[in-house]
Motif scaffolding. Sequence first.
Motif, PDB file in Angstrom:
ATOM      1  N   CYS A  37     -76.148 -65.275 -41.461  1.00 35.58           N
ATOM      2  CA  CYS A  37     -76.880 -65.824 -40.327  1.00 35.58           C
ATOM      3  C   CYS A  37     -78.340 -66.033 -40.722  1.00 35.58           C
ATOM      4  O   CYS A  37     -78.983 -65.133 -41.250  1.00 35.58           O
ATOM      5  CB  CYS A  37     -76.800 -64.884 -39.130  1.00 35.58           C
ATOM      6  SG  CYS A  37     -77.727 -65.472 -37.687  1.00 35.58           S
ATOM      7  N   GLN A  50     -64.316 -65.646 -36.410  1.00 42.15           N
ATOM      8  CA  GLN A  50     -63.945 -67.053 -36.464  1.00 42.15           C
ATOM      9  C   GLN A  50     -63.494 -67.511 -35.085  1.00 42.15           C
ATOM     10  O   GLN A  50     -62.773 -66.809 -34.382  1.00 42.15           O
ATOM     11  CB  GLN A  50     -62.848 -67.292 -37.493  1.00 42.15           C
ATOM     12  CG  GLN A  50     -62.642 -68.759 -37.838  1.00 42.15           C
ATOM     13  CD  GLN A  50     -61.799 -68.939 -39.087  1.00 42.15           C
ATOM     14  OE1 GLN A  50     -61.059 -68.042 -39.471  1.00 42.15           O
ATOM     15  NE2 GLN A  50     -61.908 -70.088 -39.732  1.00 42.15           N
ATOM     16  N   LEU A  51     -63.932 -68.698 -34.701  1.00 42.85           N
ATOM     17  CA  LEU A  51     -63.582 -69.281 -33.411  1.00 42.85           C
ATOM     18  C   LEU A  51     -62.292 -70.095 -33.532  1.00 42.85           C
ATOM     19  O   LEU A  51     -61.867 -70.452 -34.643  1.00 42.85           O
ATOM     20  CB  LEU A  51     -64.726 -70.180 -32.934  1.00 42.85           C
ATOM     21  CG  LEU A  51     -66.053 -69.453 -32.656  1.00 42.85           C
ATOM     22  CD1 LEU A  51     -67.187 -70.456 -32.495  1.00 42.85           C
ATOM     23  CD2 LEU A  51     -65.940 -68.579 -31.412  1.00 42.85           C
ATOM     24  N   SER A  55     -64.608 -72.714 -36.784  1.00 42.63           N
ATOM     25  CA  SER A  55     -66.008 -72.445 -37.148  1.00 42.63           C
ATOM     26  C   SER A  55     -66.283 -70.954 -37.000  1.00 42.63           C
ATOM     27  O   SER A  55     -65.491 -70.212 -36.418  1.00 42.63           O
ATOM     28  CB  SER A  55     -66.973 -73.264 -36.283  1.00 42.63           C
ATOM     29  OG  SER A  55     -66.872 -72.874 -34.929  1.00 42.63           O
ATOM     30  N   TYR A  56     -67.423 -70.516 -37.519  1.00 43.15           N
ATOM     31  CA  TYR A  56     -67.782 -69.098 -37.480  1.00 43.15           C
ATOM     32  C   TYR A  56     -68.959 -68.898 -36.527  1.00 43.15           C
ATOM     33  O   TYR A  56     -69.698 -69.834 -36.222  1.00 43.15           O
ATOM     34  CB  TYR A  56     -68.166 -68.614 -38.873  1.00 43.15           C
ATOM     35  CG  TYR A  56     -67.125 -68.937 -39.920  1.00 43.15           C
ATOM     36  CD1 TYR A  56     -65.965 -68.181 -40.037  1.00 43.15           C
ATOM     37  CD2 TYR A  56     -67.302 -70.023 -40.786  1.00 43.15           C
ATOM     38  CE1 TYR A  56     -65.009 -68.490 -40.995  1.00 43.15           C
ATOM     39  CE2 TYR A  56     -66.350 -70.341 -41.734  1.00 43.15           C
ATOM     40  CZ  TYR A  56     -65.202 -69.578 -41.842  1.00 43.15           C
ATOM     41  OH  TYR A  56     -64.248 -69.887 -42.778  1.00 43.15           O
ATOM     42  N   TYR A  57     -69.144 -67.667 -36.061  1.00 46.23           N
ATOM     43  CA  TYR A  57     -70.294 -67.353 -35.219  1.00 46.23           C
ATOM     44  C   TYR A  57     -70.844 -65.987 -35.609  1.00 46.23           C
ATOM     45  O   TYR A  57     -70.138 -65.148 -36.183  1.00 46.23           O
ATOM     46  CB  TYR A  57     -69.925 -67.374 -33.730  1.00 46.23           C
ATOM     47  CG  TYR A  57     -69.113 -66.176 -33.275  1.00 46.23           C
ATOM     48  CD1 TYR A  57     -69.727 -65.067 -32.677  1.00 46.23           C
ATOM     49  CD2 TYR A  57     -67.722 -66.131 -33.452  1.00 46.23           C
ATOM     50  CE1 TYR A  57     -68.986 -63.964 -32.272  1.00 46.23           C
ATOM     51  CE2 TYR A  57     -66.976 -65.045 -33.051  1.00 46.23           C
ATOM     52  CZ  TYR A  57     -67.615 -63.959 -32.457  1.00 46.23           C
ATOM     53  OH  TYR A  57     -66.880 -62.864 -32.069  1.00 46.23           O
ATOM     54  N   ARG A  66     -75.704 -68.139 -28.868  1.00 47.82           N
ATOM     55  CA  ARG A  66     -74.743 -68.138 -29.965  1.00 47.82           C
ATOM     56  C   ARG A  66     -75.146 -69.093 -31.091  1.00 47.82           C
ATOM     57  O   ARG A  66     -75.495 -70.248 -30.859  1.00 47.82           O
ATOM     58  CB  ARG A  66     -73.342 -68.515 -29.458  1.00 47.82           C
ATOM     59  CG  ARG A  66     -72.258 -68.263 -30.497  1.00 47.82           C
ATOM     60  CD  ARG A  66     -70.878 -68.239 -29.897  1.00 47.82           C
ATOM     61  NE  ARG A  66     -70.449 -69.559 -29.438  1.00 47.82           N
ATOM     62  CZ  ARG A  66     -69.227 -69.826 -28.977  1.00 47.82           C
ATOM     63  NH1 ARG A  66     -68.355 -68.837 -28.879  1.00 47.82           N
ATOM     64  NH2 ARG A  66     -68.902 -71.035 -28.593  1.00 47.82           N
ATOM     65  N   THR A  68     -73.529 -70.736 -34.518  1.00 46.20           N
ATOM     66  CA  THR A  68     -72.262 -70.964 -35.197  1.00 46.20           C
ATOM     67  C   THR A  68     -72.492 -71.772 -36.470  1.00 46.20           C
ATOM     68  O   THR A  68     -73.609 -72.221 -36.763  1.00 46.20           O
ATOM     69  CB  THR A  68     -71.276 -71.737 -34.293  1.00 46.20           C
ATOM     70  OG1 THR A  68     -71.692 -73.115 -34.242  1.00 46.20           O
ATOM     71  CG2 THR A  68     -71.230 -71.155 -32.888  1.00 46.20           C
ATOM     72  N   SER A  69     -71.406 -71.976 -37.227  1.00 43.10           N
ATOM     73  CA  SER A  69     -71.504 -72.777 -38.447  1.00 43.10           C
ATOM     74  C   SER A  69     -71.663 -74.263 -38.139  1.00 43.10           C
ATOM     75  O   SER A  69     -71.838 -75.070 -39.044  1.00 43.10           O
ATOM     76  CB  SER A  69     -70.272 -72.539 -39.332  1.00 43.10           C
ATOM     77  OG  SER A  69     -69.078 -72.677 -38.582  1.00 43.10           O
TER      78      SER A  69
END
Length: 433
Positions: A37, A50-51, A55-57, A66, A68-69
């Motif tokens: 991050c 992972q969402l 994507s990642y958060y 939030r 995210t990627s």
Amino acid sequence: MEELYGRQKAMQKDEIATLDNSFQWRAGLEVSAKVSCQRCGSRFSKEENQLPNQSYYCPYCIQFGRVTSQTYLVSQVEKPNVSREVVFTWQGSLTPAQQKISDNILENYCRAKNSLVWAVTGSGKTEMIFPVLRYCLQNGGRVAIASPRIDVCRELYPRINEVFPQEETLLLYGDSTETYRYNALTICTTHQLFHFYQAFDLLIIDEIDAFPYEGDQTLAFAQRNALKKAGNYIYLSATPPEHLLESLKDTFCVEKLPLRFHQRPLVVPQLVWYEKWQYCYQSNWKIKKLIVCLKKLLKDNDVLVFCPSISYMQKLYAKVSEFFNSQEMDCVSAQDEQREEKVQHMREGAYRILFCTTILERGVTFDHISVVIMGANHKIYSKSVLVQIAGRVDRKGVYHYGQVIFFYDQKTLAIRHACEEIKKMNRLAQEWL
């Protein structure tokens, strides 16, 4: 759109397509073998957060919105510094010892060097930074004074506002009613630094060793992000831990001051054995030692009674209320929505006794005060916490026989080291005198 000079905001790709070249942006998350991050510095594996859209958060700074990627952190390139006049109204004066430290801080800043001000509680650290604040502002710089503690920020704000009355100083913390606006002088909690990016020419961290900053790598990362590339730090502390001193030895100038401004020694704690203090609220017989102590202390001063937990504080407060005028007592903790009002009532003399947790261990000043710590051997009381609490006594004005009482039923290393450090500083101060 809101001004984002030195400020950062998480935005989606379609939003940044409309921005002009006064804005800059970078990926919110860097994805390689691990995910990093760019707002808080946290690293985690791809499998962790992972969402559904793959994507990642980042879960570590999600309270600030939030990231995210697929998110970008957007800011505006800072305005160039322009010299200006600064109204400075402080009418006080520094002692020779304070003046020496203050001159060194300013010289370090002019030479682009960082400073750690290691000065005992009640030494006047705030007054010693006035000249460097003024110099930075006069040269068009932006300054932030950040602290891990809300109460410290609240105490600093009126003092800074008074001596720099035309700066429209901004006060920011989690529940503050004031919204962000671009300005030159900001007082904030260290958590607010997550919202800044390359904003400040001078970043002062007050109580650098305090919880929750101490040991929190995300706050340290946010602090580094908030400073301009050519900016400098000033750290303030009465109790810097050894690991901090070791980490700063090559990059910071250490300015040490063992003298309080009134040149009286720090009050050395009295260690008083109190068997089973944890249960003293259970009967009149068990509470007797505390009641006798409070009656004695109240002859000269008001009293702060520090407790290791909220539940213990509430039970102790209820029991002690049976022996004193309950209108002249109260208790306060971090969970208390009226904490600010209660602290002010104590300052104004409406209370004679205030029970509290460690939220009042540092950054607050009361006249005519003595201090009692219930269970000084409790694990919550580290050496630095004990030194800071003891430092609430005899901070200003004429001497009023303030005392520091450590009630304990086991002599811990923290108790022993706290007393040793206070005595060591007093010996060093005597040598200075």
